[in-house]
Design a protein around this motif. Structure first.
Motif, PDB file in Angstrom:
ATOM      1  N   ILE A   1      11.498  33.082-120.853  1.00 57.39           N
ATOM      2  CA  ILE A   1      12.132  31.938-121.801  1.00 57.39           C
ATOM      3  C   ILE A   1      11.400  31.067-121.897  1.00 57.39           C
ATOM      4  CG2 ILE A   1      14.180  30.909-122.532  1.00 57.39           C
ATOM      5  CD1 ILE A   1      15.853  33.369-121.155  1.00 57.39           C
TER       6      ILE A   1
ATOM      7  N   SER B   1      11.102  28.846-125.724  1.00 58.30           N
ATOM      8  CA  SER B   1      12.021  29.197-126.666  1.00 58.30           C
ATOM      9  C   SER B   1      13.344  28.223-126.525  1.00 58.30           C
ATOM     10  CB  SER B   1      12.573  30.823-126.548  1.00 58.30           C
ATOM     11  OG  SER B   1      11.468  31.444-126.759  1.00 58.30           O
TER      12      SER B   1
ATOM     13  N   SER C   1      16.199  29.438-128.376  1.00 57.80           N
ATOM     14  CA  SER C   1      17.130  30.435-128.600  1.00 57.80           C
ATOM     15  C   SER C   1      16.716  31.632-127.853  1.00 57.80           C
ATOM     16  CB  SER C   1      17.306  30.613-130.016  1.00 57.80           C
ATOM     17  OG  SER C   1      18.155  31.765-130.309  1.00 57.80           O
ATOM     18  N   VAL C   2      17.645  32.477-127.170  1.00 55.17           N
ATOM     19  CA  VAL C   2      17.100  33.653-126.529  1.00 55.17           C
ATOM     20  C   VAL C   2      16.817  34.665-127.592  1.00 55.17           C
ATOM     21  CG1 VAL C   2      19.493  34.620-126.328  1.00 55.17           C
ATOM     22  CG2 VAL C   2      17.851  35.334-124.586  1.00 55.17           C
TER      23      VAL C   2
ATOM     24  N   THR D   1      13.155  35.125-127.665  1.00 57.09           N
ATOM     25  CA  THR D   1      12.591  35.746-126.402  1.00 57.09           C
ATOM     26  C   THR D   1      12.816  37.352-126.766  1.00 57.09           C
ATOM     27  OG1 THR D   1      13.084  33.873-125.185  1.00 57.09           O
ATOM     28  CG2 THR D   1      12.688  35.898-123.941  1.00 57.09           C
TER      29      THR D   1
ATOM     30  N   THR E   1      19.886  28.556-123.730  1.00 52.91           N
ATOM     31  CA  THR E   1      18.847  29.068-122.734  1.00 52.91           C
ATOM     32  C   THR E   1      18.885  28.528-121.309  1.00 52.91           C
ATOM     33  OG1 THR E   1      17.114  27.533-123.548  1.00 52.91           O
ATOM     34  CG2 THR E   1      17.138  29.607-124.662  1.00 52.91           C
TER      35      THR E   1
END
Length: 975
Positions: A78, A83, A85-86, A89, A159
């Motif tokens: 991550i 990122s 937002s997960v 990823t 995250t």
């Protein structure tokens, strides 16, 4: 492959250790020895833990002891790709595809408007509704509008609180219940956090747009009885306009410039004709309201996507976005406490607020069809020969010259953008609140009893500007002379409410135009402009009780382990559209509010039996009773065989279910625009043969158009303005799925490991929506004696000119979905070097409809035969680390099978993306980093197949990077 573990709060002298330390212990050589049965050689006790994919407590490496493959995504991935937002990823994993994201969900109309700012994910391309997302092993409330879908909004899980993500593929309904048809994504949040941590980073693209920023702060404290922590943060994703990227700044079409039957050129799309100022057409006459001819050129694009020539057709991409902006605020907290020597408790609370906006061009208006509903049997009462809208105008004279004796306006096609009302702008605010708590008690004989409760709620409010009240507009077009040389609204009450005449045709030289009425005055806009929107709420309640431990049954290699329990779940939804949409007086189709709920009680059990030193067998059973579909039953058999210290074989077979969710059952209608190829009558002539042609000509409006023009050829605006209403159904039953996995894990040495796993999933009675083009074709391709022009009341045509105005699509249990492939993972760990390769080879993805027709998907943009991700991390020295990720997907095709597209246009090129991050430790607790996503600026290929998910991009935004090269920099400070 890495160990995948989840603490459950059981009694342990190591309770306060971090999860990272437990993971490292679980994959130690001693843990490996225990997994293959060499218990006598153990010198260190391995703590029993609960792994993703089972309620049974056990020790050892999860992937090595599991009968199904488990993949771990840690925080390094991550952080390494910058990122916020997960979802971003997870989309980099070959087995996973984004479903909704900032770049694939950017249309502010219909049902999709309710999901601006939402990100969901899909395992095996089977959809977010078949992908069960858990947080710390427990369910999470849906964040998608109940009228348009179902799935966990990954943007609501920041995250900064994620420790890692476990991805378990294959049917897991016997373990976790409904929705786990494709598998499980288990997000593990931070626990036992001691100290403070500040993270901050920013990113921007080289060409500008789609910048993102994130700042978060986490503080935790260990104390004698446990740990407590809290995290707060903000994140921001800027938007990216379609006009700011060459490949997206114009709507595209594809034409046969060589006139050889092969479409080989990219051109500006010839439509829609909704333009500022208004356009009018009759027969072959196509003019603006001021009488000037309409330029219908369709210029070909050059290599830089610049049109070779001018056109008057509207370019909707001038106002659309590739990436929609959103902001997120979160606050989360958690605590684990040892209440006594035998009992511990765990609590987690998460709140996030996401605000998002999206913008679209001003609304399109057809005076004839939208205002006066002529296609539905209404009448405007306007006569071209006598109406002040046209008398004296150049447009009126030209129309009269080709209309013959019938001069009714109802025969005229009109096209207009309501520019005076501004663009359509959606503002969305979404709050997600979730709390989960559990109490675990260690009983005699190593039994563990865990009771947990989960409550989750998503509330959303959406507002949309730029719409018009059709009832007021209708009053404003019923005009009369005011006796003072001007005009006024006929109805006195309407005048008292602010009604003033309007001129949507912009006939500046007509009687009305010369009186000063052209277009819509500010007073007219004030009288009829409306904001539309909706509010809604989703609630989820889950209670469970699980008893786990060892049975007093000894086999050749140890006791039989078991887990069993009960789970109750209830889901509720309500969604209330504004009164304008409920009454059907805005431009969107009329929809009703939603109020619905269901509940389910399930009993489940698992057994794991070490029948031999080299073989472990497992069995899971789950029986449920739904308030909607009744009784369900699922099961799962598994086997893992550590035949040597280095080699393990594994297999699993499962039967899973997915009961219809809130959206499936209660959706009253998400509106959207149907694909341009939905009407099978398009192109039919008097000489056309077959059932479709015969049935098309039986419709009076179509037959008349063929008689006057030689063919029923839809203009672009007609072909692209069919409104589609998508609804749920209370008649749905559960879909079932059989899944199989067969694999092997081989440890070449202490540093190398290899896993190869075959998977196959077969879904029966799949809950699906027949594509609108397929639905209409089936309806029309029947013998004339059985033909129904309304397709059972689901289709409405313009009664004058024939195009389809409205179409309704209802969910049914009708499809069979079969997918199969092979996952491969290779890992290498040596001193400061970590390498990992994950690949997916897709061999089958077929969908069979209710009539037995099979549609193949392998080779389409979202279904490449090969996806591969390489992760590499290297510690250059104690202070410097270099991380890189390389992603590859092989070439695909927009259309499979026979097509008139040239190979170059139909083929979508392979893509390789390289991401790079360099991290430097300035001090023991202070790290700074810089990096780049899409380092070599790989541009997306053009998708020649219309795609409702990636509007405004001209590509497949769920497969290709649409932003281009990006740079990011950040810091992490721990104290």
């Amino acid at each position: 492959m890495k160990a995948v573990v989840l603490r459950t709060g059981n009694k342990s002298t190591h309770f306060k250790k971090s999860l990272l330390a437990i993971s490292l212990m679980a994959i130690s050589a001693q843990g490996m020895a225990q997994a293959v049965g060499d218990k006598k050689a153990e010198t260190k006790e391995i703590e029993k833990i609960q792994v993703t994919g089972s309620h049974i407590m056990r020790g050892g490496s999860a992937n090595f002891t599991s009968s199904a493959p488990i993949m771990e995504v840690d925080a390094e991935l991550i952080e390494g790709t910058g990122s916020i937002s997960v979802e971003d990823t997870l989309n980099r994993i070959p087995a996973i595809t984004s479903e909704l994201s900032a770049s694939s969900n950017n249309l502010p109309f219909g049902g999709t408007a309710s999901n601006i700012g939402v990100s969901t994910t899909s395992l095996r391309n089977l959809g977010s509704a078949r992908t069960l997302v858990l947080v710390n092993g427990r369910r999470y409330v849906s964040g998608v509008s109940a009228n348009s879908g179902y799935g966990v909004d990954l943007n609501s899980i920041p995250t900064s609180i994620i420790q890692r993500v476990d991805v378990l593929t294959g049917g897991q309904s016997a373990i976790y219940g409904s929705d786990a048809v494709a598998g499980v994504i288990n997000i593990i949040t931070k626990k036992d956090f001691d100290g403070a941590e500040l993270n901050a980073f920013g990113a921007d693209s080289e060409r500008g747009g789609a910048a993102r920023q994130n700042v978060d702060f986490t503080y935790g404290k260990n104390f004698d009885a446990g740990n407590a922590w809290m995290s707060v943060g903000v994140a921001n994703q800027d938007g990216l306009n379609s006009a700011d990227r060459d490949f997206a700044k114009y709507e595209l079409s594809f034409i046969d410039t060589n006139k050889d039957g092969i479409v080989e050129s990219i051109a500006r799309r010839n439509g829609p004709a909704h333009v500022p100022g208004a356009a009018l057409s009759f027969g072959n006459l196509f003019i603006f309201g001021n009488g000037k001819p309409f330029n219908t050129n369709q210029p070909v694009m050059d290599s830089n996507f610049v049109p070779n020539g001018a056109s008057d057709f509207d370019n909707q991409h001038a106002s659309r976005k590739i990436v929609s902006p959103y902001k997120r605020f979160h606050i989360a907290t958690g605590s684990t406490v040892e209440i006594s020597d035998d009992t511990s408790a765990e609590l987690e609370i998460n709140f996030s607020q996401t605000t998002a906006t999206a913008q679209l061009e001003p609304i399109a208006l057809s005076v004839r069809d939208n205002v006066f509903m002529v296609g539905s049997g209404g009448s405007s009462g306007i006569d071209i020969a006598t109406s002040p809208y046209f008398v004296g105008s150049s447009a009126g004279q030209q129309l009269l010259s080709v209309m013959g004796s019938n001069t009714s306006f109802d025969r005229i096609s009109t096209f207009r953008r309501m520019t005076e009302f501004g663009p359509q702008v959606v503002s969305q605010r979404r709050n997600t609140f979730r709390t989960a708590g559990s109490i675990s008690t260690e009983l005699a004989n190593d039994m563990m009893w865990t009771n947990s409760l989960v409550f989750g709620m998503t509330s959303q409010t959406m507002n949309k500007t730029g719409d018009v009240a059709l009832t007021q507009l209708r009053e404003a077009m019923k005009i009369e002379a005011d006796g003072k040389g001007g005009y006024r609204c006929v109805d006195a009450t309407a005048r008292a409410q602010g009604c003033v005449p309007v001129n949507p045709f912009n006939t500046v030289d007509s009687l009305l135009g010369k009186s000063g009425v052209t277009g819509f005055s500010p007073a007219a806009v004030k009288y009829m402009a409306i904001d539309t929107g909706q509010s809604g709420e989703l609630r989820q309640f889950v209670g469970s009780s699980v008893l786990a431990g060892n049975l007093p049954i000894e086999l050749s290699d140890g006791p039989v382990s078991f887990a069993g329990g009960l789970e109750w779940r209830k889901e509720e939804a309500r969604e209330t559209p504004d009164s304008f949409r409920q009454l059907g007086i805005s431009r969107d189709l009329a929809i009703a509010d939603i109020v619905g709920s269901f509940d389910v009680v399930e009993a489940f059990t698992e057994f794991q039996a070490p029948v031999a030193e080299w073989l472990n067998l497992s069995l899971a059973l789950r029986a449920g009773e739904y308030s909607t579909v009744g009784n369900t039953f699922t099961y799962r058999f598994g086997a893992d065989a550590p035949v040597t210290d280095d080699l393990k074989l594994r297999a699993a077979y499962s039967s899973s279910v997915r009961a219809p969710n809130i959206n499936d059952l209660f959706s009253t209608g998400a509106t959207s625009t149907a694909p341009s190829n939905v009407d099978p009558c398009n192109g039919v002539t008097a000489a056309s043969t077959g059932n479709i042609a015969t049935n098309c000509r039986s419709i009076a409006a179509i037959n008349q158009r063929i008689a006057s023009k030689g063919a029923f050829n839809l203009v672009a605006s007609e072909a692209n303005n069919t409104r589609l209403l998508q609804t749920g159904s209370l008649a749905l039953k559960e879909e079932t799925a059989d899944s199989i996995t067969l694999g092997a894990v081989y440890s070449l040495s202490d540093d190398w490991s290899l896993s190869v796993d075959y998977y196959g999933i077969d879904i029966e009675d799949g809950i699906t929506r027949v594509g609108p083009d397929v639905f209409v074709k089936r309806c029309y391709d029947v013998a004339a004696s059985g033909f129904d022009a309304t397709c059972g009341g689901n289709l409405q045509r313009d009664s004058n000119d024939g195009p389809i105005l409205n179409l309704r699509s209802t969910l049914i249990n009708a499809s069979r979905i079969e997918t199969a492939g092979v996952d491969i993972e290779v890992s290498y760990l040596f001193e400061g070097l970590k390498l990992n390769v994950i690949a997916n080879s897709l061999s089958k993805f077929d969908v069979t409809d209710a009539n037995g027709a099979v549609e193949e998907f392998v080779g389409r943009p979202l279904y490449p035969e090969m996806r591969l991700t390489f992760n590499g991390s290297y510690d250059v020295n104690d202070n410097l680390n270099i991380f890189t990720q390389v992603r590859y997907r092989n070439e695909t095709q927009s259309y499979l099978g026979k097509t008139n597209l040239s190979d170059d246009l139909n083929q979508m090129d392979a893509a390789t993306y390289v991401d790079l991050r360099v991290n430097y430790k300035l001090a023991e607790d202070f790290n700074v980093y810089i990096g780049s996503n899409n380092l070599f600026d790989v541009q997306p290929d053009i998708n020649a197949r219309p795609d409702s998910f990636s509007v405004g991009t001209n590509t497949e935004a769920r497969a290709y990077d649409v932003i281009g090269r990006q740079y990011f920099a950040g810091l992490k400070y721990q104290f």
